[in-house]
Design an enzyme around this catalytic site. Structure first.
Site, PDB file in Angstrom:
ATOM      1  N   GLY A 400      71.634  -5.516 -18.363  1.00  0.00           N
ATOM      2  CA  GLY A 400      72.271  -5.264 -19.742  1.00  0.00           C
ATOM      3  C   GLY A 400      71.248  -4.937 -20.662  1.00  0.00           C
ATOM      4  N   ARG A 428      80.692  -6.765 -18.767  1.00  0.00           N
ATOM      5  CA  ARG A 428      79.706  -7.368 -19.815  1.00  0.00           C
ATOM      6  C   ARG A 428      80.190  -6.583 -21.226  1.00  0.00           C
ATOM      7  NH1 ARG A 428      74.004  -8.459 -18.097  1.00  0.00           N
ATOM      8  NH2 ARG A 428      73.708  -9.286 -20.124  1.00  0.00           N
ATOM      9  N   ASP A 621      67.193 -17.180 -21.884  1.00  0.00           N
ATOM     10  CA  ASP A 621      67.280 -16.830 -20.417  1.00  0.00           C
ATOM     11  C   ASP A 621      66.745 -18.223 -19.790  1.00  0.00           C
ATOM     12  OD1 ASP A 621      68.453 -14.541 -20.570  1.00  0.00           O
ATOM     13  OD2 ASP A 621      66.380 -13.505 -20.621  1.00  0.00           O
ATOM     14  N   ARG A 694      69.407 -15.880 -12.311  1.00  0.00           N
ATOM     15  CA  ARG A 694      68.674 -17.205 -12.750  1.00  0.00           C
ATOM     16  C   ARG A 694      69.336 -18.427 -12.287  1.00  0.00           C
ATOM     17  NH1 ARG A 694      65.027 -14.740 -16.036  1.00  0.00           N
ATOM     18  NH2 ARG A 694      65.601 -12.865 -17.151  1.00  0.00           N
TER      19      ARG A 694
END
Ligand code: NAP
Length: 742
Positions: A400, A428, A621, A694
């Site tokens: 992104g 996205r 994040d 993640r």
């Protein structure tokens, strides 16, 4: 077709050479037809076919072969097709499937139409992408098609059940079947097979005609032998192919000749930069193809690979490690280095799939980039106006960041461009950059809902604007500042809360002044960037997994080296310390405008907190792994003001809550955050990471405190952001192993 019943009752193979013989014997070996009948104009070949057990029956005539067969496959040379079709026409059953193996497909269709008047739905052209320089039935091999591709080119009106049966037949021979249009087949093959054969024939012929030909061949190295192997192919067959695929071949020859001429001119003019650019682009493309062919492409859809993490519960964390370079800075170093004047050298570059995709995108726009090799990259900057139009869409993988930053840069270029990404990136929202860029004068089309691909129209003048960001986003800010470098006047962006400032710092590093006044950053268009040296610090977002691991594991002590400590990124340390984590910051220093330090983390009794909202954008994040810390803490942790997390690679809050629930941990999801009551037992179980790297890594960390084994699915994207994660996790004490992928 019942169980055990063969796909076809009687298959006639016309032309029993290398391909026909191989197909016949594969069908027999795998029992795909009731009977395999062969016919060849050469009686000796035919008799040999029967003798070698390639066919069940040698037909004396074409009539005997074709009559009563429900599949007829032509395996004769392309030039013989029309004659053979005309001869067999009277004997072909109405419902029989008619196929072939010829290397060109338009010519087969034209021959069928010439002989039969039209293309019946039972005609399904085919082409196995397998073969050898040998010909004749002696070279036939029932395993010739195993692990090779076969292309079928059915017309729109083709009888679908026939297509499926033919597909099953080739699959039964071990092949992978693709379908495509006749025209596309001929274009693709002209480029990938016909042109290389032409070059090999021509090269060997040229060299054989040189005076010193004996020496050339005597001293020829392995590379030459490999490269010219295909010049030993059957001349008659290849003369057929070039004549029957004339138009597509001519197009690709013209293209190649043009490029070869350009290389010639570059050599004549001593233009080393041009040579280096073409060679390094080709080398990268070749490596990319190699990865694609072995199923490890970095710019193909990674999420198609199924990778699963399996973890045993418990363990401690010990060691001294350096996690890979910061992703945001790796991306930006390539972008700014490409647009700078001079050569930029980058150390510590993250060789993840995303940053490699960014690197490739600049190569596609004419920038010479050497490396990466062990994190070292040398970029030959082309200056602010030096990018060239890419030949096709720029593929940005899963990133992104790259897509939003590229949008800003490309909006100001004189050429059109298109930005695409993998399945997850394609979902996205890009409106948040497209809208303000449009306000600057950019012309950008997006797919429905403001999603990729982004089609950017070049040649539009941009004008500076002031933009108050509705949501704090470093990507949007960076995008507008990069567009602002090209815009007339001043472009300024005000952020509602602090976000990462790597772009501002790195612009300064490249000698481009960014004016900063509180929450507003601005640039004046029309300046230039000057090449510099960059030592990318280790990524604090990657370090975060180990900071939490070291905090929640018992008896842990871990040192993390050379970690980037940019004040807009240290939220995870601030939050963990507030929860009671034992993190020491050692050897603070500044490298290339960015603060760096070593971190030491030890086990600690964590406690739940209300996460301060001002820290949220600084740790955006890191929340997935912070949720794991919160689960292991005593007391309640509350996160608010994190709407941003719901439009990341996944709805991160929902996916984390689902994963925790799968391990028996209850949480409450709120519209802008989550409430986690700590001290709950983390059980074993299966977690779906939904392709979010993640999340996958966070649950791997959770295993340290789990009571049973954890299985995490859909983990392929971990390789994109943190290539050595599994290795470092194992090295420090997490009991992880992977399945699939490689
Ligand atoms: P091959 O080994 O030379 O076999 C072709 C056979 O067909 C020969 O025995 C030939 O006999 C026979 N034949 C020629 N004209 C005939 C006619 N009018 N009636 C009956 N039989 C006839 O060739 P191949 O390599 O198998 O190639 C066959 C087809 O496969 C070609 O269309 C080619 O484009 C395609 N193909 C080849 C490869 C490859 O790598 N070889 C790969 C993919 C596709 P004669 O020797 O007397 O001519």
């Amino acid at each position: 077709m019942g169980d055990g019943e063969p796909l076809f009752k009687r298959v006639a193979i016309i032309g029993l050479g290398l391909i026909g013989g191989s197909l016949a014997s594969a069908i027999r070996r795998h029992r795909l037809a009731g009977q395999v009948v062969g016919y060849d104009r050469r009686a000796d070949e035919l008799a040999l076919g029967e003798e070698l057990g390639v066919i069940d029956l040698a037909a004396d005539s074409l009539e005997e072969a074709v009559r009563g067969s429900d599949l007829v496959v032509l395996a004769v040379p392309v030039r013989a097709t029309r004659t053979v079709l005309a001869e067999l026409k009277p004997f072909l059953d109405r419902d029989a499937v008619l196929s072939d193996v010829g290397s060109t497909k338009s010519s087969f269709v034209a021959d069928v139409e010439a002989v039969f008047g039209d293309l019946s739905p039972h005609v399904i052209p085919g082409h196995p992408i397998a073969g050898s320089e040998k010909s004749g039935i002696r070279a036939a091999n029932p395993e010739l098609f195993a692990n090779h591709k076969v292309i079928l080119t059915p017309a729109d009106n083709a009888h679908q059940p026939d297509v499926e049966r033919l597909r099953a037949l080739w699959e039964g021979c071990g092949a992978t079947v693709l379908t495509m249009s006749v025209a596309y087949h001929d274009e693709v093959l002209a480029a990938t097979s016909h042109l290389p054969h032409l070059i090999a024939f021509s090269l060997v012929d040229t060299l054989a005609g040189e005076d010193e030909n004996m020496d050339i061949f005597r001293y020829a190295a392995g590379g030459f032998r490999d490269f010219t192997r295909i010049a030993a192919s059957d001349p008659v067959m290849w003369h057929d192919i070039f004549l029957s695929n004339r138009d597509a071949v001519l197009r690709v020859i013209d293209h190649f000749t043009h490029d070869l001429d350009q290389l010639r001119s570059a050599i004549a003019a001593g233009d080393g930069a041009m040579l280096l650019r073409v060679f390094s682009r080709a080398k990268a493309a070749r490596e990319h193809f190699t990865k694609m062919l072995s199923g490890q492409a970095y710019v193909t859809n990674n999420s198609e690979k199924q990778v699963t993490f399996r973890l045993q519960p418990g363990g401690s964390i010990r060691g001294d490690i350096r996690v890979p370079g910061d992703k945001s800075m790796s991306h930006r170093s390539i972008m700014l280095g490409a647009l700078a004047e001079g050569i930029t050298e980058v150390k510590g570059f993250l060789e993840g799939e995303d940053s490699l995709a960014t690197l490739q995108a600049f190569r596609d726009m004419g920038v010479t980039i050497e490396g990466p090799e062990d994190g070292f990259v040398r970029i030959h900057g082309v200056g602010m106006r030096g990018l060239q139009a890419p030949r096709g869409p720029l593929y940005l993988g899963n990133s992104g960041t790259a897509m939003r930053l590229f949008a800003g840069l490309l909006a100001a270029q004189p050429f059109d461009s298109e930005l695409t990404g993998d399945a997850s990136l394609s979902k996205r929202p890009m409106g948040r950059v497209a809208d303000p860029l449009r306000a600057m004068g950019a012309v950008i089309d997006t797919a429905e809902g403001g999603r990729p691909p982004l089609k950017i129209r070049g040649g539009h003048k941009l004008t500076g604007i002031h933009y108050e960001m509705p949501v704090a986003s470093a990507q949007v800010k960076s995008c507008l500042l990069l567009a602002g470098l090209y815009a007339e006047g001043v472009t300024s962006v005000t952020e509602p809360a602090p976000t990462r400032d790597h772009t501002e710092r790195m612009l300064e590093g490249f000698g481009y002044h960014v004016h900063r006044d509180g929450a507003t950053a601005s640039v004046t268009g029309g300046g230039k960037l000057t090449a510099c040296a960059i030592d990318v610090p280790a990524d604090i977002s990657s370090a975060a997994f180990f900071l939490v691991a070291g905090s929640i594991a018992s008896d842990a002590e871990l040192v993390l080296r050379h970690v980037g400590m940019n004040p807009t990124r240290v939220g995870v340390i601030n939050i963990l310390r507030q929860m009671g984590a034992d993190i020491e910051v050692l050897e603070e220093r500044e490298i290339g405008g960015e603060p760096v330090a070593d971190l030491r983390v030890r086990s600690a009794e964590l406690k739940g907190i209300d996460i301060p909202e001002d820290q949220v954008p600084l740790a955006i994040d890191e929340f997935p792994v912070l949720f794991i810390a919160a689960t292991c803490a005593q007391g309640r942790t509350v996160l608010r003001g994190a709407e941003e997390l719901r439009v990341k690679e996944s709805d991160r809050i929902r996916v984390m809550a689902d994963g925790l629930a799968a391990l028996g941990v209850e949480t409450t999801v709120t519209p802008d955050g989550i409430v986690i009551d700590g001290g709950q037992e983390i059980g074993g179980g299966a977690v779906n990471s939904h392709g979010d790297h993640r999340i996958a890594m966070s649950f791997a960390v959770a295993s340290l405190r789990a009571t049973g084994p954890i299985e995490i699915t859909d983990c392929a994207n971990v390789a994109t952001s943190f290539p050595s994660f599994v290795e470092l996790a194992q090295q420090t004490g997490i009991q992880i192993r992977t399945e699939g992928g490689e």
